[in-house]
Design a protein around this motif. Structure first.
Motif, PDB file in Angstrom:
ATOM      1  N   ASN A   3       0.819  -1.212   0.000  1.00  0.00           N
ATOM      2  CA  ASN A   3       0.000   0.000   0.000  1.00  0.00           C
ATOM      3  C   ASN A   3       0.851   1.258   0.000  1.00  0.00           C
ATOM      4  O   ASN A   3       0.388   2.317   0.395  1.00  0.00           O
ATOM      5  N   ASP A   4       2.109   1.158  -0.427  1.00  0.00           N
ATOM      6  CA  ASP A   4       2.994   2.313  -0.470  1.00  0.00           C
ATOM      7  C   ASP A   4       2.471   3.326  -1.485  1.00  0.00           C
ATOM      8  O   ASP A   4       1.998   2.969  -2.553  1.00  0.00           O
ATOM      9  N   THR A   5       2.557   4.576  -1.130  1.00  0.00           N
ATOM     10  CA  THR A   5       2.174   5.629  -2.054  1.00  0.00           C
ATOM     11  C   THR A   5       3.426   6.330  -2.531  1.00  0.00           C
ATOM     12  O   THR A   5       4.430   6.384  -1.835  1.00  0.00           O
ATOM     13  N   GLN A   6       3.362   6.866  -3.729  1.00  0.00           N
ATOM     14  CA  GLN A   6       4.487   7.593  -4.281  1.00  0.00           C
ATOM     15  C   GLN A   6       4.026   8.981  -4.663  1.00  0.00           C
ATOM     16  O   GLN A   6       2.890   9.182  -5.070  1.00  0.00           O
ATOM     17  N   ARG A   7       4.931   9.922  -4.510  1.00  0.00           N
ATOM     18  CA  ARG A   7       4.634  11.301  -4.853  1.00  0.00           C
ATOM     19  C   ARG A   7       5.408  11.654  -6.114  1.00  0.00           C
ATOM     20  O   ARG A   7       6.592  11.380  -6.213  1.00  0.00           O
ATOM     21  N   ILE A   8       4.716  12.222  -7.064  1.00  0.00           N
ATOM     22  CA  ILE A   8       5.351  12.667  -8.295  1.00  0.00           C
ATOM     23  C   ILE A   8       5.153  14.169  -8.384  1.00  0.00           C
ATOM     24  O   ILE A   8       4.035  14.669  -8.247  1.00  0.00           O
ATOM     25  N   GLU A   9       6.253  14.880  -8.602  1.00  0.00           N
ATOM     26  CA  GLU A   9       6.188  16.335  -8.699  1.00  0.00           C
ATOM     27  C   GLU A   9       6.495  16.733 -10.135  1.00  0.00           C
ATOM     28  O   GLU A   9       7.515  16.333 -10.694  1.00  0.00           O
ATOM     29  N   ILE A  10       5.600  17.493 -10.736  1.00  0.00           N
ATOM     30  CA  ILE A  10       5.783  17.960 -12.100  1.00  0.00           C
ATOM     31  C   ILE A  10       6.087  19.443 -12.041  1.00  0.00           C
ATOM     32  O   ILE A  10       5.314  20.227 -11.490  1.00  0.00           O
ATOM     33  N   ILE A  11       7.223  19.807 -12.596  1.00  0.00           N
ATOM     34  CA  ILE A  11       7.637  21.206 -12.594  1.00  0.00           C
ATOM     35  C   ILE A  11       7.319  21.780 -13.957  1.00  0.00           C
ATOM     36  O   ILE A  11       7.778  21.275 -14.983  1.00  0.00           O
ATOM     37  N   THR A  12       6.529  22.841 -13.966  1.00  0.00           N
ATOM     38  CA  THR A  12       6.172  23.487 -15.223  1.00  0.00           C
ATOM     39  C   THR A  12       6.706  24.912 -15.214  1.00  0.00           C
ATOM     40  O   THR A  12       7.056  25.458 -14.179  1.00  0.00           O
ATOM     41  N   GLY A  13       6.745  25.509 -16.352  1.00  0.00           N
ATOM     42  CA  GLY A  13       7.189  26.893 -16.435  1.00  0.00           C
ATOM     43  C   GLY A  13       8.698  26.987 -16.584  1.00  0.00           C
ATOM     44  O   GLY A  13       9.388  26.032 -16.886  1.00  0.00           O
ATOM     45  N   ARG A  14       9.212  28.169 -16.340  1.00  0.00           N
ATOM     46  CA  ARG A  14      10.615  28.456 -16.583  1.00  0.00           C
ATOM     47  C   ARG A  14      11.520  27.938 -15.478  1.00  0.00           C
ATOM     48  O   ARG A  14      12.642  27.545 -15.721  1.00  0.00           O
ATOM     49  N   GLU A  15      11.056  27.979 -14.249  1.00  0.00           N
ATOM     50  CA  GLU A  15      11.903  27.574 -13.137  1.00  0.00           C
ATOM     51  C   GLU A  15      12.079  26.053 -13.139  1.00  0.00           C
ATOM     52  O   GLU A  15      11.123  25.307 -13.102  1.00  0.00           O
ATOM     53  N   ARG A  16      13.313  25.607 -13.164  1.00  0.00           N
ATOM     54  CA  ARG A  16      13.591  24.175 -13.222  1.00  0.00           C
ATOM     55  C   ARG A  16      14.041  23.621 -11.885  1.00  0.00           C
ATOM     56  O   ARG A  16      13.952  22.437 -11.657  1.00  0.00           O
ATOM     57  N   ARG A  17      14.538  24.465 -11.025  1.00  0.00           N
ATOM     58  CA  ARG A  17      15.024  23.997  -9.735  1.00  0.00           C
ATOM     59  C   ARG A  17      13.993  24.222  -8.652  1.00  0.00           C
ATOM     60  O   ARG A  17      13.328  25.244  -8.619  1.00  0.00           O
ATOM     61  N   ARG A  18      13.902  23.273  -7.780  1.00  0.00           N
ATOM     62  CA  ARG A  18      13.004  23.401  -6.637  1.00  0.00           C
ATOM     63  C   ARG A  18      13.670  24.306  -5.621  1.00  0.00           C
ATOM     64  O   ARG A  18      14.859  24.194  -5.368  1.00  0.00           O
ATOM     65  N   ARG A  19      12.939  25.219  -5.052  1.00  0.00           N
ATOM     66  CA  ARG A  19      13.451  26.123  -4.024  1.00  0.00           C
ATOM     67  C   ARG A  19      12.947  25.642  -2.671  1.00  0.00           C
ATOM     68  O   ARG A  19      11.763  25.380  -2.511  1.00  0.00           O
ATOM     69  N   TYR A  20      13.851  25.522  -1.711  1.00  0.00           N
ATOM     70  CA  TYR A  20      13.501  25.080  -0.370  1.00  0.00           C
ATOM     71  C   TYR A  20      13.644  26.244   0.599  1.00  0.00           C
ATOM     72  O   TYR A  20      14.627  26.977   0.548  1.00  0.00           O
ATOM     73  N   THR A  21      12.674  26.384   1.468  1.00  0.00           N
ATOM     74  CA  THR A  21      12.747  27.431   2.485  1.00  0.00           C
ATOM     75  C   THR A  21      13.756  27.022   3.548  1.00  0.00           C
ATOM     76  O   THR A  21      14.118  25.845   3.674  1.00  0.00           O
ATOM     77  N   ALA A  22      14.191  28.002   4.337  1.00  0.00           N
ATOM     78  CA  ALA A  22      15.119  27.707   5.434  1.00  0.00           C
ATOM     79  C   ALA A  22      14.483  26.718   6.409  1.00  0.00           C
ATOM     80  O   ALA A  22      15.155  25.815   6.918  1.00  0.00           O
ATOM     81  N   HIS A  23      13.185  26.866   6.648  1.00  0.00           N
ATOM     82  CA  HIS A  23      12.475  25.964   7.561  1.00  0.00           C
ATOM     83  C   HIS A  23      12.515  24.522   7.045  1.00  0.00           C
ATOM     84  O   HIS A  23      12.739  23.589   7.806  1.00  0.00           O
TER      85      HIS A  23
END
Length: 64
Positions: A3-23
Protein backbone atom coordinates in the motif's frame (compact mmCIF):
# COMPACT_ATOMS: atom_id res chain seq x y z
CA UNK A 1 0.43 -6.16 -2.60
CA UNK A 2 1.96 -3.10 -0.97
CA UNK A 3 0.00 0.00 0.00
CA UNK A 4 2.99 2.31 -0.47
CA UNK A 5 2.17 5.63 -2.05
CA UNK A 6 4.49 7.59 -4.28
CA UNK A 7 4.63 11.30 -4.85
CA UNK A 8 5.35 12.67 -8.29
CA UNK A 9 6.19 16.34 -8.70
CA UNK A 10 5.78 17.96 -12.10
CA UNK A 11 7.64 21.21 -12.59
CA UNK A 12 6.17 23.49 -15.22
CA UNK A 13 7.19 26.89 -16.44
CA UNK A 14 10.61 28.46 -16.58
CA UNK A 15 11.90 27.57 -13.14
CA UNK A 16 13.59 24.18 -13.22
CA UNK A 17 15.02 24.00 -9.74
CA UNK A 18 13.00 23.40 -6.64
CA UNK A 19 13.45 26.12 -4.02
CA UNK A 20 13.50 25.08 -0.37
CA UNK A 21 12.75 27.43 2.48
CA UNK A 22 15.12 27.71 5.43
CA UNK A 23 12.48 25.96 7.56
CA UNK A 24 12.34 22.98 5.16
CA UNK A 25 16.13 22.69 5.09
CA UNK A 26 16.34 22.69 8.88
CA UNK A 27 13.58 20.08 9.10
CA UNK A 28 15.31 17.78 6.60
CA UNK A 29 18.68 18.12 8.35
CA UNK A 30 17.07 17.45 11.74
CA UNK A 31 15.52 14.28 10.31
CA UNK A 32 19.02 13.01 9.43
CA UNK A 33 20.00 13.33 13.09
CA UNK A 34 17.21 11.07 14.37
CA UNK A 35 18.32 7.66 15.65
CA UNK A 36 18.39 5.10 12.86
CA UNK A 37 18.08 7.65 10.05
CA UNK A 38 20.69 8.23 7.36
CA UNK A 39 21.22 11.11 4.98
CA UNK A 40 20.50 8.82 2.04
CA UNK A 41 17.23 7.58 3.55
CA UNK A 42 15.98 11.11 4.27
CA UNK A 43 17.03 12.24 0.78
CA UNK A 44 15.07 9.37 -0.81
CA UNK A 45 11.98 10.10 1.31
CA UNK A 46 11.88 13.72 0.17
CA UNK A 47 13.18 13.37 -3.38
CA UNK A 48 16.44 15.19 -2.66
CA UNK A 49 19.97 14.59 -3.79
CA UNK A 50 22.04 13.23 -0.89
CA UNK A 51 24.85 15.64 -1.80
CA UNK A 52 22.46 18.58 -1.39
CA UNK A 53 21.46 17.35 2.05
CA UNK A 54 25.10 16.76 3.06
CA UNK A 55 25.86 20.35 2.02
CA UNK A 56 23.04 21.71 4.16
CA UNK A 57 24.29 19.65 7.14
CA UNK A 58 27.82 21.02 6.68
CA UNK A 59 26.60 24.62 6.49
CA UNK A 60 24.45 24.19 9.60
CA UNK A 61 27.40 22.69 11.49
CA UNK A 62 29.45 25.75 10.50
CA UNK A 63 26.73 28.03 11.84
CA UNK A 64 25.11 28.97 8.55
Amino acid sequence: MSNDTQRIEIITGRERRRRYTAHEKVRFVEETMQPGMTVSAVARMHGLSPSLLFGWRRRMAEGG
